[in-house]
Design an enzyme around this catalytic site. Sequence first.
Site, PDB file in Angstrom:
ATOM      1  N   CYS A   2      -0.085   0.063   1.688  1.00  0.00           N
ATOM      2  CA  CYS A   2      -0.883   1.807   2.013  1.00  0.00           C
ATOM      3  C   CYS A   2       0.368   2.604   2.900  1.00  0.00           C
ATOM      4  CB  CYS A   2      -2.528   1.844   1.986  1.00  0.00           C
ATOM      5  SG  CYS A   2      -3.527   0.659   0.959  1.00  0.00           S
ATOM      6  N   GLY A  28       1.387   3.094  -1.961  1.00  0.00           N
ATOM      7  CA  GLY A  28       0.773   2.231  -2.971  1.00  0.00           C
ATOM      8  C   GLY A  28       0.564   3.166  -4.431  1.00  0.00           C
ATOM      9  N   ASN A 101      -4.201   1.386   6.869  1.00  0.00           N
ATOM     10  CA  ASN A 101      -3.073   0.691   6.155  1.00  0.00           C
ATOM     11  C   ASN A 101      -2.858  -0.896   6.772  1.00  0.00           C
ATOM     12  OD1 ASN A 101      -0.457  -0.377   4.976  1.00  0.00           O
ATOM     13  ND2 ASN A 101       1.051   0.013   6.947  1.00  0.00           N
ATOM     14  N   GLY A 102      -3.463  -2.445   6.226  1.00  0.00           N
ATOM     15  CA  GLY A 102      -3.625  -3.471   6.578  1.00  0.00           C
ATOM     16  C   GLY A 102      -4.784  -4.256   6.360  1.00  0.00           C
ATOM     17  N   TYR A 257      10.761  -5.625   2.047  1.00  0.00           N
ATOM     18  CA  TYR A 257      10.823  -4.814   0.513  1.00  0.00           C
ATOM     19  C   TYR A 257       9.419  -3.146   0.256  1.00  0.00           C
ATOM     20  CZ  TYR A 257       8.144  -4.178  -4.927  1.00  0.00           C
ATOM     21  OH  TYR A 257       7.563  -3.929  -5.204  1.00  0.00           O
ATOM     22  N   THR A 303      14.904  -1.812  -4.467  1.00  0.00           N
ATOM     23  CA  THR A 303      15.001  -2.439  -2.913  1.00  0.00           C
ATOM     24  C   THR A 303      16.521  -3.285  -2.519  1.00  0.00           C
ATOM     25  OG1 THR A 303      13.006  -2.513  -3.112  1.00  0.00           O
ATOM     26  CG2 THR A 303      14.105  -2.941  -1.673  1.00  0.00           C
ATOM     27  N   ASP A 365      18.005 -10.113  -5.725  1.00  0.00           N
ATOM     28  CA  ASP A 365      16.490 -10.202  -5.634  1.00  0.00           C
ATOM     29  C   ASP A 365      15.964  -9.839  -3.433  1.00  0.00           C
ATOM     30  OD1 ASP A 365      14.640  -8.013  -5.982  1.00  0.00           O
ATOM     31  OD2 ASP A 365      13.498  -9.719  -7.132  1.00  0.00           O
ATOM     32  N   ASP A 366      15.339  -8.376  -3.299  1.00  0.00           N
ATOM     33  CA  ASP A 366      14.670  -8.305  -2.135  1.00  0.00           C
ATOM     34  C   ASP A 366      14.155  -9.563  -1.955  1.00  0.00           C
ATOM     35  OD1 ASP A 366      12.208  -7.806  -3.366  1.00  0.00           O
ATOM     36  OD2 ASP A 366      12.989  -6.358  -4.184  1.00  0.00           O
TER      37      ASP A 366
END
Length: 489
Positions: A2, A28, A101-102, A257, A303, A365-366
């Site tokens: 988030c 998000g 966030n988490g 990312y 990314t 790609d990442d």
Amino acid sequence: MCGIVAITSYHDVASTIFESLTILQHRGQDAAGMATCDDDQLFLVRNNGLVSDVFGSSDVSKLKGASGIGHVRYPTAGSSDYEEAQPFYVNSPFGIALGHNGNLTNADTLRAELFKEDRRHINTGSDSEILLNVFAHELHNAADFSVEAKAIFEAVSQVHRRCKGAYAVVAIIPGYGILGFRDPDGIRPLVYGCRETEDGKEYMITSESTVLDIHGFELLGDVAPGECVFVDADKQLHKQQCATKTQLSPCMFEYVYFARPDSMIDDVSVYKARLRMGEKLAERIIERWPDHDIDVVIPIPDTSRTCAIPLAYGLGVKFREGLVKNRYVGRTFIMPGQEQRIQSVRRKLNALELEFKGKNVLLVDDSIVRGTTSQQIIQMARQAGAKKVYMASAAPPVRYPNIYGIDMPSVNELIAHDRTEEEVCELLGADGLIYQTLEDLEAACKEGNPNIDRFDSSCFSNEYVTEVDADYFEQVEALRNDRAKRSNG
């Protein structure tokens, strides 16, 4: 994963929070919310959708006040229902709105404690509501008839004692101020900054330093693991270490990312870390394929672009933009459901035939998580006329669940779980596949800040930085796999 922001100013902040959430939209896309405070009154708007969908001009005008918090969400646990959009609010004590966030790894234990011992009811399946109620209960115990920094810090200390897992938090207490705090391992990012105005100092706390930059705030630093930052109603900054034991362990996936390349996380430039990832990946390719026949390096936008440029330079081959991205389609990785991710890849990317036809192409790609995007893009490259299609990942194989707030919990959804590199290559349909080593990835990030002792690299290594109950992985898999999300959503 988030995005969160808190700001205290001398003027209405709703428009600034709105802009901040659009800057954090990459973190998000499921829901967004904002709470502002005008004197002692709190205004709250939250709903499912993108920031621009949730907040119309009439909503922003109703969100009055010179301080507030905002949140953008994508779901990992629970559901995608409106009720789980943040910020959450409780009216006791003093009134608190909070964004998180988490992910808490002991949410079930805390839920039971809150009901049986603290006499608090949890109305959703969100661990963020649990965290809010833990903080509210401890603040009730620590404060008298008003909220001072000492009571805030005591409450956060008790949160650290009770809550396990990853959490970066912003909160607002009407009439008293804003605060932010971070778990003792510093897994999820949180920074704070200040700007001078004619009226005085204004402060912001947020997930990424880019938000500070764009709004003209000077980065004062990262909120340290276990630390709490509190800005009172008089715009006085207070901060204190609130945990007895800390060890900085930032999430490796932020650098790989999630974070914007123009952000600084724990004194590490995300952009430079990704450049170093490309340099190290080039060295690995040369070591493994000294006689490679790669004609061109093409990044899978966006990314991986930063990594792919030094990779191409290190290999001595051309770098080309062979995939054109529709920027109005969201990040497929954070979409809640495999069907949505599959449908979105084709709408999101289109191949430029002139960059593929007759060439041996290295796609970069990442990371490769579920493999959904990689499989389809490799097929697109072949349809565009590529002779050979190789695949390179800036990250190691993702073989284990992430339990700290990133949506990769079900091992059955991870293409590399219990598979060799050769088996993954075959499933992807590539002519060759190469991964970054974990040692090289950690070195690429640590070079920016030698004081980082360890990273949360659990999805690569199966080594978790916090204590985890033995049955927890079964619980999160049951809650978070795509079938559960379809039924919840």
